[in-house]
Design an enzyme around this catalytic site. Structure first.
Site, PDB file in Angstrom:
ATOM      1  CB  CYS A 102      36.295  37.126  39.241  1.00  0.00           C
ATOM      2  SG  CYS A 102      35.084  38.377  38.750  1.00  0.00           S
ATOM      3  CB  CYS A 151      34.322  39.469  45.773  1.00  0.00           C
ATOM      4  SG  CYS A 151      33.894  37.695  45.098  1.00  0.00           S
ATOM      5  CB  CYS A 162      27.451  35.658  48.805  1.00  0.00           C
ATOM      6  SG  CYS A 162      27.687  36.905  47.504  1.00  0.00           S
TER       7      CYS A 162
END
Length: 381
Positions: free
Chosen positions: A132, A139, A363
């Site tokens: 990403c 994250c 997540c």
């Protein structure tokens, strides 16, 4: 003034376009598949037969396609169903109800997806990119940087494969049919816009065109790419938009979600409200609860004022641990107070079930790290 963080790039890779995978039937609509089959000298209806096996029966082994002539099965399957995902490892927890799959793509890239079984549904969390590029510091995927976009078929194939796992009865206590798909795996879906929308259309089209899921059971997550949100609103799709907000003020969101330096909170929310007005779908506001960072009562009150009276629901996410992170999840009393203040402001709020945390499948934890050592959590069914 702050600037977007830099992601390291292999200097040998500059100017090189990533090699995309071979064409697969999921990259094409039915007419495109028929054209491909006729190029092979086969009647067009063979495309429908192979598509029925893949999307309808969740079968990709040509030996099981007994309605096809034995002499042409391998060639048809090899052309329409080239291998896109090679399983590397599967981990399970929650008594097998949560299963994380690690895949190797044709170019060696690694991606992950997660299957979650509940008493009333089966949900798959799929990836849209290898890595990403959004660089959100809490994250694991964002810290790895972007390798490449996935093709439409690479995205769809994750769902089809795990739909087959569900159909096999491997997820005890859950229905044997995949019902929900969330684009919340690796990558920023709206940064791979055309292929993600193509994948959505395959997922919701009835067999043999696609997998036959309800549009309302598809959720697309984004950190807030405003032009893409507005474009998605014009696609005549009724999928749920999930906005990863994580802070109600620009000063903090600039740090937590670096793309906020380009599109501020007000712009992102305006695009989200336009999406809700166009589609009639409630927007899901995703908010990771980070201890002493974004969990202060005044931020709950500010978020409540921003969302009050809007077609929105807040999904609070207890921060999941990632390697090297300096942050931790908010204490439960702080989380409860945050929920109370939002609800007092009239904002629908829930706390997300952190499924898969112990297998790094929750997540923010997907990092597609390959580990050749045996793992006691490896799935056996």
């Amino acid at each position: 003034m702050t600037s977007l963080p830099l992601i390291s790039v292999d200097p040998d890779a500059r100017g090189r376009r990533p090699a995309m995978p071979p064409r697969h039937l999921a990259d094409l609509d039915l007419s495109g598949r028929q054209a491909l089959v006729t190029e092979l000298g086969e009647p067009a209806f063979r495309a429908k037969q192979v598509s029925n096996h893949y999307f309808g029966r969740l079968v990709r082994d040509p030996e099981r396609m007994t309605d096809l002539p034995a002499a042409t099965r391998e060639r048809l399957a090899g052309t329409l169903l080239p291998t896109l995902l090679t399983p590397v490892r599967e981990l399970a927890c929650d008594d097998g109800a949560t299963r994380k799959a690690l895949w190797r793509l044709h170019d060696g890239s690694l991606v992950e997806s997660v299957l979650m079984g509940y008493p009333d549904r089966v949900t798959v969390c799929i990836s849209s990119q290898a890595g990403c590029g959004m660089a959100c510091p809490f994250c694991a995927t964002g810290q790895a940087g972007l390798t490449r976009n996935l093709s439409t078929a690479e995205i769809v194939d994750q769902a089809v494969y795990l739909a087959g796992v569900a159909a096999s009865g491997a997820v005890a206590g859950s229905p044997p049919r995949l019902s929900h798909v969330v684009f919340m795996g690796m990558g920023e879906p709206l940064a791979n816009y055309a292929r993600v929308v193509g994948a959505i259309r395959r997922l919701v089209a009835p067999a043999p065109e696609g997998l036959g899921l309800s549009q309302r059971h598809i959720t697309v997550s984004t950190v807030g790419l405003v032009p893409a949100i507005r474009r998605l609103a014009s696609e005549d799709l009724s999928v749920t938009l999930a906005l990863s907000l994580h802070a109600p003020d620009d000063e903090l969101r600039d740090e937590l979600v670096p793309v906020n330096q380009r599109w501020k909170v007000s712009e992102v929310l305006d695009a989200a409200w336009d999406y809700a007005a166009t589609t009639g779908r409630r927007v899901s506001i995703e908010y990771a609860m980070i201890k002493d960072v974004n969990d202060q009562p005044w931020r709950a009150d500010l978020l409540g004022r921003l969302l009050a009276g809007k077609l929105a629901h807040v999904n609070l996410i207890p921060l999941n641990p990632t390697p090297g992170s300096r942050w931790d999840a908010s204490p439960k009393p702080v989380e409860r107070e945050f929920v109370r203040r939002l609800r007092d402001a009239g904002v629908s709020t829930t706390v997300r079930d952190t499924r898969g945390r112990e297998i790094d499948g929750a997540c923010g934890q997907l990092a597609a790290a390959e580990d050749t050592d045996s793992d006691p959590r490896a799935a056996t069914a």
